[in-house]
Design a protein around this motif. Structure first.
Motif, PDB file in Angstrom:
ATOM      1  N   GLY A 177       0.779  -1.231   0.000  1.00 20.42           N
ATOM      2  CA  GLY A 177       0.000   0.000   0.000  1.00 20.42           C
ATOM      3  C   GLY A 177       0.808   1.278   0.000  1.00 20.42           C
ATOM      4  O   GLY A 177       0.245   2.366   0.136  1.00 20.42           O
ATOM      5  N   PHE A 178       2.129   1.185  -0.144  1.00 19.68           N
ATOM      6  CA  PHE A 178       2.975   2.379  -0.181  1.00 19.68           C
ATOM      7  C   PHE A 178       4.069   2.185  -1.234  1.00 19.68           C
ATOM      8  O   PHE A 178       4.337   1.064  -1.680  1.00 19.68           O
ATOM      9  CB  PHE A 178       3.598   2.648   1.190  1.00 19.68           C
ATOM     10  CG  PHE A 178       4.350   1.474   1.765  1.00 19.68           C
ATOM     11  CD1 PHE A 178       5.683   1.221   1.427  1.00 19.68           C
ATOM     12  CD2 PHE A 178       3.715   0.595   2.639  1.00 19.68           C
ATOM     13  CE1 PHE A 178       6.367   0.134   1.948  1.00 19.68           C
ATOM     14  CE2 PHE A 178       4.405  -0.504   3.166  1.00 19.68           C
ATOM     15  CZ  PHE A 178       5.723  -0.731   2.811  1.00 19.68           C
ATOM     16  N   LYS A 202       8.441 -10.311   4.008  1.00 18.79           N
ATOM     17  CA  LYS A 202       9.056  -9.479   2.977  1.00 18.79           C
ATOM     18  C   LYS A 202       9.403  -8.115   3.561  1.00 18.79           C
ATOM     19  O   LYS A 202       8.605  -7.520   4.295  1.00 18.79           O
ATOM     20  CB  LYS A 202       8.111  -9.313   1.791  1.00 18.79           C
ATOM     21  CG  LYS A 202       8.678  -8.448   0.669  1.00 18.79           C
ATOM     22  CD  LYS A 202       7.747  -8.380  -0.523  1.00 18.79           C
ATOM     23  CE  LYS A 202       7.810  -9.646  -1.356  1.00 18.79           C
ATOM     24  NZ  LYS A 202       7.091  -9.482  -2.659  1.00 18.79           N
ATOM     25  N   ALA A 203      10.599  -7.635   3.227  1.00 17.09           N
ATOM     26  CA  ALA A 203      11.055  -6.315   3.664  1.00 17.09           C
ATOM     27  C   ALA A 203      11.014  -5.356   2.483  1.00 17.09           C
ATOM     28  O   ALA A 203      11.291  -5.734   1.335  1.00 17.09           O
ATOM     29  CB  ALA A 203      12.463  -6.391   4.239  1.00 17.09           C
ATOM     30  N   PHE A 204      10.667  -4.101   2.775  1.00 18.87           N
ATOM     31  CA  PHE A 204      10.541  -3.069   1.756  1.00 18.87           C
ATOM     32  C   PHE A 204      11.482  -1.913   2.079  1.00 18.87           C
ATOM     33  O   PHE A 204      11.505  -1.427   3.215  1.00 18.87           O
ATOM     34  CB  PHE A 204       9.105  -2.555   1.699  1.00 18.87           C
ATOM     35  CG  PHE A 204       8.089  -3.630   1.412  1.00 18.87           C
ATOM     36  CD1 PHE A 204       7.706  -3.929   0.119  1.00 18.87           C
ATOM     37  CD2 PHE A 204       7.518  -4.343   2.464  1.00 18.87           C
ATOM     38  CE1 PHE A 204       6.779  -4.926  -0.135  1.00 18.87           C
ATOM     39  CE2 PHE A 204       6.584  -5.337   2.219  1.00 18.87           C
ATOM     40  CZ  PHE A 204       6.214  -5.637   0.914  1.00 18.87           C
ATOM     41  N   LEU A 205      12.241  -1.465   1.097  1.00 19.72           N
ATOM     42  CA  LEU A 205      13.165  -0.354   1.266  1.00 19.72           C
ATOM     43  C   LEU A 205      12.456   0.930   0.883  1.00 19.72           C
ATOM     44  O   LEU A 205      11.999   1.093  -0.264  1.00 19.72           O
ATOM     45  CB  LEU A 205      14.405  -0.554   0.393  1.00 19.72           C
ATOM     46  CG  LEU A 205      15.500   0.508   0.519  1.00 19.72           C
ATOM     47  CD1 LEU A 205      16.061   0.543   1.939  1.00 19.72           C
ATOM     48  CD2 LEU A 205      16.612   0.256  -0.504  1.00 19.72           C
ATOM     49  N   ILE A 206      12.360   1.848   1.845  1.00 19.45           N
ATOM     50  CA  ILE A 206      11.655   3.114   1.639  1.00 19.45           C
ATOM     51  C   ILE A 206      12.666   4.244   1.515  1.00 19.45           C
ATOM     52  O   ILE A 206      13.619   4.339   2.291  1.00 19.45           O
ATOM     53  CB  ILE A 206      10.685   3.394   2.802  1.00 19.45           C
ATOM     54  CG1 ILE A 206       9.644   2.273   2.889  1.00 19.45           C
ATOM     55  CG2 ILE A 206       9.994   4.738   2.627  1.00 19.45           C
ATOM     56  CD1 ILE A 206       8.689   2.408   4.055  1.00 19.45           C
ATOM     57  N   SER A 207      12.432   5.100   0.548  1.00 15.05           N
ATOM     58  CA  SER A 207      13.337   6.214   0.287  1.00 15.05           C
ATOM     59  C   SER A 207      13.394   7.175   1.464  1.00 15.05           C
ATOM     60  O   SER A 207      12.400   7.379   2.177  1.00 15.05           O
ATOM     61  CB  SER A 207      12.874   6.962  -0.968  1.00 15.05           C
ATOM     62  OG  SER A 207      13.583   8.165  -1.137  1.00 15.05           O
ATOM     63  N   ALA A 208      14.563   7.782   1.668  1.00 19.18           N
ATOM     64  CA  ALA A 208      14.736   8.734   2.769  1.00 19.18           C
ATOM     65  C   ALA A 208      13.847   9.959   2.614  1.00 19.18           C
ATOM     66  O   ALA A 208      13.438  10.568   3.608  1.00 19.18           O
ATOM     67  CB  ALA A 208      16.201   9.157   2.860  1.00 19.18           C
ATOM     68  N   ALA A 251       5.342   9.890   2.863  1.00 24.86           N
ATOM     69  CA  ALA A 251       3.990   9.336   2.892  1.00 24.86           C
ATOM     70  C   ALA A 251       3.921   7.953   3.516  1.00 24.86           C
ATOM     71  O   ALA A 251       2.912   7.603   4.138  1.00 24.86           O
ATOM     72  CB  ALA A 251       3.422   9.287   1.472  1.00 24.86           C
ATOM     73  N   ALA A 252       4.963   7.158   3.364  1.00 23.62           N
ATOM     74  CA  ALA A 252       4.894   5.749   3.779  1.00 23.62           C
ATOM     75  C   ALA A 252       4.667   5.587   5.278  1.00 23.62           C
ATOM     76  O   ALA A 252       3.773   4.837   5.703  1.00 23.62           O
ATOM     77  CB  ALA A 252       6.164   5.008   3.350  1.00 23.62           C
ATOM     78  N   LEU A 253       5.478   6.253   6.100  1.00 25.56           N
ATOM     79  CA  LEU A 253       5.345   6.069   7.551  1.00 25.56           C
ATOM     80  C   LEU A 253       4.020   6.586   8.102  1.00 25.56           C
ATOM     81  O   LEU A 253       3.408   5.913   8.935  1.00 25.56           O
ATOM     82  CB  LEU A 253       6.528   6.701   8.271  1.00 25.56           C
ATOM     83  CG  LEU A 253       7.819   5.878   8.233  1.00 25.56           C
ATOM     84  CD1 LEU A 253       8.945   6.625   8.941  1.00 25.56           C
ATOM     85  CD2 LEU A 253       7.611   4.515   8.865  1.00 25.56           C
TER      86      LEU A 253
END
Length: 248
Positions: free
Chosen positions: A31-32, A80-86, A90-92
């Motif tokens: 969802g992100f 599963k792990a997802f890498l979120i951009s610095a 919006a994701a957090l």
């Protein structure tokens, strides 16, 4: 493991990409936006359907059951792990609403171990032995939605009967089982696959078509052919069954 919810704010302030580990619906419906995803596991935990849900997969009067992690010294949980951009803002906040405010989960930090690439591909930016810190959402017994342990047949019946804003509770369970079977076939999760087996049995006994329940078109007979299940899969990993829809 850092047990403080302040970790969420600390991660927001960091100026570097970070990982989020999913072991439930995040595996098949994050969802992100994310830069990369990779399967793997965390140690010291076992997955259990002990957390209640009154929004996504249930209601206040009829809460569904979703996955959380319980501490288990010998446990391993795959996901599963997802890498979120610095610079992702919006994701957090999205995860905070989805997991914490609505789901009753709390934020922790764990070591995530990437799955060894069995085919020798070097496409992943993580080496086979490298582990990373990752954010993890866990429900603890103190939260208001906690349901706790129950006999597996009772949990399966509750899952089959419940429905929330995101759809049937059974869809959550079956899609998670499908994810594990398709993407991490060597992993064992007795709790998850025992519940899947029971839900399918009860649905068959009650003449409930799970494909219709999940909003899918029933398969025709000519689509029945399936690949042979490799012999290395565990006995508890039963092949997906064909369920015939019954007009009622």
């Amino acid at each position: 493991m850092d047990m403080s919810e302040d970790r969420n704010n600390a991660m927001e302030a960091r100026k570097e990409p970070f990982w989020v580990f999913g072991y439930g619906s995040l595996c098949w419906n994050p969802g992100f936006q994310y830069q990369q995803s990779i399967t793997g596991y965390v140690k010291g935990f076992s997955r259990r359907f002990w957390q209640g849900n009154t929004t996504h997969r249930g209601t206040e009067s009829k809460p569904g059951r979703v996955a959380t992690l319980i501490e288990d010294k010998e446990g391993i949980t795959w996901g599963k792990a997802f890498l979120i951009s610095a610079d992702d803002n919006a994701a957090l906040p999205y995860l905070s609403t989805r997991e914490c405010k609505l789901g009753g989960y709390r934020t922790h930090t764990v070591n995530f171990h990437p799955r060894p690439n069995l085919f020798g591909s070097s496409s992943s930016s993580l080496s086979i032995t490298e582990k990373k810190n990752a954010l993890l959402y866990i429900a603890v017994p103190e939260n208001k939605h906690w349901l706790g342990a129950a006999p597996l047949p009772d949990i399966a019946k509750q899952i089959l009967e419940c429905h929330g804003q995101s759809g049937p509770n059974a869809e959550y369970l079956l899609r998670l089982a499908d994810f594990m079977r398709e993407e991490i076939p060597e992993a064992l999760d007795e709790h998850l696959f025992s519940l899947e087996r029971l839900v399918r049995k009860f649905a068959s006994d009650m003449k409930i078509c799970l494909r219709t329940l999940m909003g899918e078109e029933p398969q025709e007979e000519k689509q029945e052919v399936k690949a042979v299940v490799p012999s290395y899969q565990f006995a508890s990993r039963i092949p997906e069954k064909k369920l015939r829809c019954v007009n009622m």
